[in-house]
Design an enzyme around this catalytic site. Sequence first.
Site, PDB file in Angstrom:
ATOM      1  N   SER A   6      40.892  38.046  36.494  1.00 28.57           N
ATOM      2  CA  SER A   6      42.290  37.894  36.893  1.00 28.57           C
ATOM      3  C   SER A   6      42.994  39.218  36.639  1.00 28.57           C
ATOM      4  CB  SER A   6      42.945  36.784  36.060  1.00 28.57           C
ATOM      5  OG  SER A   6      44.357  36.780  36.204  1.00 28.57           O
ATOM      6  N   TYR A  44      44.691  32.508  28.113  1.00 27.56           N
ATOM      7  CA  TYR A  44      44.194  32.873  29.441  1.00 27.56           C
ATOM      8  C   TYR A  44      43.805  34.349  29.465  1.00 27.56           C
ATOM      9  CZ  TYR A  44      44.028  32.839  34.590  1.00 27.56           C
ATOM     10  OH  TYR A  44      43.630  32.914  35.909  1.00 27.56           O
TER      11      TYR A  44
END
Length: 269
Positions: free
Chosen positions: A141, A154
């Site tokens: 990401s 995350y």
Amino acid sequence: MTTIAGSVVALTGAASGIGRALAIELSHRGADVAISDVDAVGLAETAQQCADTRLVTTATVDVTDRDAMFAWAEQVVADHGQANVIINNAGVNLNHRAATQSVEDVEWVMDIDFWGVVHGTQAFLPHLQAAREGHVVNISSVFGLLSIPSQSAYNAAKFGVRGYTDALGMELALDGSHVKVTTVHPGGIKTNIARNGRGEDVERSAADFDDIAMTEPDKAARQIIKAVERNRRRALIGPDAVLFDAVSRLPASLSQRIVIAVAKRTGNA
């Protein structure tokens, strides 16, 4: 170049979002696809949208279950004759401050977003090495490039995916292996990952994400496939990913001040 047409591509998290777009695009480019997800209904819908001229197999598999992932890899080879590409795409999001998030929620993110990648890589790598051509594609990401407030878990998972995948690529290169490796860093892709996540004020977080997401899943899929075909070590997906990468290269004292200023201005402090 990695060949897509005629190859066998295994893909996790294929019931929606980037995973669905990848499965559809890959099949229409002449690949046979083996797709998995925990969402059997969404998975069946994805399979229906794939090219009817290609072999498509589905499996309801939880990426956190190591034994299940290894069994699925064996089944893919049994069904398709080989495996050429594994795309470890399954992922979830947790929007919560580090000081107050529960250990259970952190473990949930790490189990899916990091360990799911490890399980998929380990399960398929021997089959990729046995095939004429092989490629590992792990989805990180932009939050694997730059840390963001409320995204500590995350961030940890996606930074972990980046480090794990980059090291794997160098190890395979040292071994002279034909297996290639690509780490993918998508920016804001118009999917339901924020809405299906956990954390503080999920609906507001999802609405904010919807406002800033810049790239449609089908466009992201095409960019990922292009990066794989060209054997790129790292792929930045979307213009926001390019911006995140640029900010991440600044000194930490400066990049973090920029992130804090943006968080304050947008009311996400």
